[in-house]
Design a protein around this motif. Structure first.
Motif, short mmCIF file in Angstrom:
data_model
loop_
_atom_site.label_atom_id
_atom_site.label_comp_id
_atom_site.label_asym_id
_atom_site.label_seq_id
_atom_site.Cartn_x
_atom_site.Cartn_y
_atom_site.Cartn_z
N ARG A 31 50.54 68.21 -112.42
CA ARG A 31 51.95 67.81 -112.49
C ARG A 31 52.36 66.99 -111.27
O ARG A 31 53.47 66.46 -111.23
CB ARG A 31 52.85 69.04 -112.59
N ILE A 32 51.49 66.91 -110.27
CA ILE A 32 51.79 66.15 -109.05
C ILE A 32 51.12 64.79 -109.13
O ILE A 32 49.89 64.70 -109.24
CB ILE A 32 51.31 66.92 -107.80
N ASP A 33 51.90 63.75 -109.09
CA ASP A 33 51.37 62.40 -109.18
C ASP A 33 50.86 61.89 -107.83
O ASP A 33 50.04 60.98 -107.77
CB ASP A 33 52.44 61.42 -109.70
N LYS A 34 51.36 62.48 -106.76
CA LYS A 34 51.04 61.98 -105.43
C LYS A 34 49.59 62.32 -105.04
O LYS A 34 49.08 63.37 -105.39
CB LYS A 34 52.00 62.58 -104.40
N GLU A 35 48.96 61.39 -104.36
CA GLU A 35 47.62 61.62 -103.82
C GLU A 35 47.66 61.49 -102.31
O GLU A 35 48.39 60.64 -101.77
CB GLU A 35 46.63 60.61 -104.42
N TRP A 36 46.92 62.34 -101.62
CA TRP A 36 46.86 62.30 -100.16
C TRP A 36 45.49 61.81 -99.74
O TRP A 36 44.48 62.46 -100.00
CB TRP A 36 47.13 63.68 -99.56
N ILE A 37 45.45 60.65 -99.10
CA ILE A 37 44.20 60.06 -98.62
C ILE A 37 44.21 60.11 -97.10
O ILE A 37 45.16 59.65 -96.45
CB ILE A 37 44.03 58.60 -99.08
N ILE A 38 43.16 60.64 -96.51
CA ILE A 38 43.02 60.69 -95.05
C ILE A 38 41.69 60.03 -94.69
O ILE A 38 40.62 60.53 -95.07
CB ILE A 38 43.04 62.14 -94.52
N GLY A 39 41.75 58.91 -94.00
CA GLY A 39 40.52 58.20 -93.61
C GLY A 39 39.81 57.61 -94.80
O GLY A 39 38.58 57.65 -94.88
N GLY A 40 40.58 57.06 -95.76
CA GLY A 40 39.99 56.52 -96.98
C GLY A 40 39.02 55.38 -96.75
O GLY A 40 38.08 55.19 -97.52
N GLY A 41 39.24 54.59 -95.69
CA GLY A 41 38.37 53.45 -95.44
C GLY A 41 37.15 53.77 -94.59
O GLY A 41 36.28 52.92 -94.39
N ASP A 42 37.07 55.01 -94.11
CA ASP A 42 35.96 55.39 -93.23
C ASP A 42 34.73 55.77 -94.06
O ASP A 42 34.84 56.46 -95.08
CB ASP A 42 36.35 56.59 -92.36
N PRO A 43 33.55 55.34 -93.64
CA PRO A 43 32.32 55.75 -94.34
C PRO A 43 32.00 57.22 -94.06
O PRO A 43 32.42 57.77 -93.04
CB PRO A 43 31.26 54.83 -93.73
N ILE A 44 31.28 57.85 -94.98
CA ILE A 44 30.87 59.24 -94.79
C ILE A 44 29.64 59.29 -93.89
O ILE A 44 28.67 58.57 -94.09
CB ILE A 44 30.55 59.91 -96.14
N ASP A 45 29.72 60.12 -92.88
CA ASP A 45 28.62 60.29 -91.93
C ASP A 45 27.56 61.21 -92.55
O ASP A 45 27.57 62.43 -92.36
CB ASP A 45 29.18 60.89 -90.63
N VAL A 46 26.65 60.62 -93.31
CA VAL A 46 25.64 61.39 -94.04
C VAL A 46 24.68 62.10 -93.09
O VAL A 46 24.37 63.29 -93.25
CB VAL A 46 24.85 60.48 -95.01
N LYS A 47 24.19 61.38 -92.08
CA LYS A 47 23.23 61.98 -91.14
C LYS A 47 23.86 63.15 -90.40
O LYS A 47 23.24 64.22 -90.27
CB LYS A 47 22.75 60.92 -90.14
N GLY A 48 25.09 62.96 -89.93
CA GLY A 48 25.78 64.04 -89.23
C GLY A 48 26.01 65.23 -90.14
O GLY A 48 25.86 66.40 -89.73
N SER A 49 26.37 64.96 -91.40
CA SER A 49 26.59 66.04 -92.37
C SER A 49 25.32 66.86 -92.57
O SER A 49 25.36 68.10 -92.59
CB SER A 49 27.05 65.46 -93.71
N LEU A 50 24.20 66.18 -92.74
CA LEU A 50 22.93 66.88 -92.95
C LEU A 50 22.54 67.71 -91.74
O LEU A 50 22.07 68.85 -91.88
CB LEU A 50 21.82 65.87 -93.28
N LEU A 51 22.73 67.14 -90.55
CA LEU A 51 22.42 67.89 -89.33
C LEU A 51 23.26 69.15 -89.24
O LEU A 51 22.76 70.24 -88.91
CB LEU A 51 22.66 67.02 -88.09
#
Length: 452
Positions: A177-197
């Protein structure tokens, strides 16, 4: 809009908390059905917490990038799937897999609930909103022992995984029922290597802690710490880190996160110790045990919104420190828990713990979320989930460690009750020491100039 957001977060938090705590009362019954030992009983809870701790940090960035609304919906559906699979589990291996699915979905819900509230609710009302959401957690914890005890006794333990599904589906409907979307750092790439570590490091560390009684456990913990150190060094150099390590330059943020981790480390195990004490030593049924265990979370549910409002007016770190002092007193009482302990002393301890932790939790969360810039809200929210679940997992790991040293890997039967009592007492002594450390950490940074 604010009411919808808070209600969604509260319902999701309630469902997750209910299922996680309901399992504790059902453990002895599940153990009989699946023919598992005391240490494997703990793993039914620990695997869930371990997955949340590992997944929360990456999801903090991923959910912010792809939209808090969208990913919240995915988390709600994933949680329903995990619940259903847990309920139909036919052996311990299948159930552990189902709990992993629940843990992944819960990580999304934990991260998004606080992040959405922080995004949508103005700072001057944030403490109250957080308090209401935390009330959802404590209501889940409050009702879980009683409802779970009733269900286990009259319906069967599998039903505890189905009971919250309708509430989660209601939360999903409200979200649509909520149309609004909250984007935080939408243009930033995902740090895959850091995530895996991070994921590999935290999984190895937490697993190693649960088998710390063995040499391989010590080696595993060291390997986990080394990988996390490499992760931290890598993140400091990364332009778009999965976790901005520079946040730890903020004294309030750092001390409050560590205080939160240690507080859950110290207190999460209490429910399990009392559950074992009441069912095994006192011979109470799951239903009666559930009715007794309702005391602490009920007081937390009542106190959380009050503490939230107070934290908007009074220095929240002072409130948090007072709360942990009260919790410490509660744990001191349980250091003497044995078969002769009168029930009223257990009630006094539970009441004190409820009052103390409600004074600590919401104000401490307010400090963490209020000490960072808007762009770091998702990361701070992920941090709340991560330190909570790491603390809870370490807490259960501590009990497993003490069990291993004092009892060994054995079923809990009358001939092992003296070792069960000693295990509980040793665990409570260690937990009390941890609470005292959390008090000192809660007081750090009061005079710092960091944002709040």
């Amino acid at each position: 809009m604010n009411k919808y957001v808070i209600l969604i977060a509260m319902l999701a938090s309630f469902g997750v908390a209910f299922t996680s705590n309901a399992v504790s009362v059902a453990l002895p019954t599940i153990a009989v059905d699946f023919n598992i030992t005391n240490i494997m009983q703990n793993w039914l809870v620990n695997i869930y917490l371990l997955v949340i701790a590992a997944a929360s940090v990456p999801f903090g960035k991923i959910c912010g990038k792809y939209g808090l609304n969208k990913t919240m919906g995915i988390g709600l559906i994933g949680y329903v799937v995990g619940s259903i699979l847990s309920g139909i589990a036919f052996n311990i291996e299948f159930m552990l897999v189902a709990r992993i699915i629940q843990g992944i979905a819960s990580a999304v819900l934990f991260v998004n609930s606080m992040a959405i509230i922080t995004e949508q609710v103005p700072p001057q009302k944030r403490g109250q909103a957080i308090g209401i959401t935390v009330t959802g957690v404590y209501l889940g914890l409050t009702l879980a022992p009683t409802v779970s005890g009733f269900l286990v006794e009259y319906v069967g333990w599998r039903s505890i995984f189905y009971i919250t599904v309708p509430l989660i589906l209601i939360s999903y409907y409200l979200l649509t029922r909520i149309d609004k979307e909250w984007i935080i750092g939408g243009g930033d790439p995902i740090d895959v290597k850091g995530s895996l570590l991070y994921v590999v490091g935290i999984l190895i560390l937490m697993y190693g802690f649960t088998i710390l009684h063995d040499v391989i456990g010590i080696i595993t913990v060291v390997i986990g710490l080394v990988i996390l150190a490499i992760f931290a060094k890598y993140e400091l150099k990364e332009q778009y880190p999965i976790y901005d390590m520079h946040l730890f330059r903020n004294v309030k943020y750092t001390s409050s996160n560590i205080a939160s981790l240690i507080s859950y480390f110290a207190t999460f195990v209490v429910t399990y110790i009392l559950n074992y004490h009441l069912q095994y030593l006192n011979g109470f049924s799951p239903e009666t045990t559930g009715l007794i265990l309702i005391v602490t979370p009920l007081i937390m549910a009542i106190g959380a919104p009050i503490a939230g409002r107070l934290s908007d007016k009074i220095n929240p770190q002072i409130l948090a420190a007072i709360g942990m002092i009260i919790v410490s007193i509660a744990l001191v009482i349980l250091c003497f828990l044995d078969e002769t302990t009168p029930l009223y002393m257990i009630f006094i301890s539970m009441i004190l713990q409820g009052v103390g932790f409600s004074l600590f939790s919401t104000p401490n969360n307010n400090v963490i979320l209020g000490s960072v810039d808007k762009k770091d809200i998702a990361t701070a929210s992920a941090s709340l989930s991560t330190v909570r679940t790491i603390g809870q997992s370490f807490s259960l790991g501590l009990l497993t460690l003490v069990f291993a040293y004092i009892m060994g890997n054995v079923p809990i039967i009358p001939q092992h009750y003296p070792q069960l009592i000693l295990s509980s007492q040793v665990t409570m002594i260690l937990s009390t020491i941890l609470c005292i450390i959390a008090i000192l950490l809660s007081l750090m940074g009061i005079k710092s100039g960091n944002k709040n």
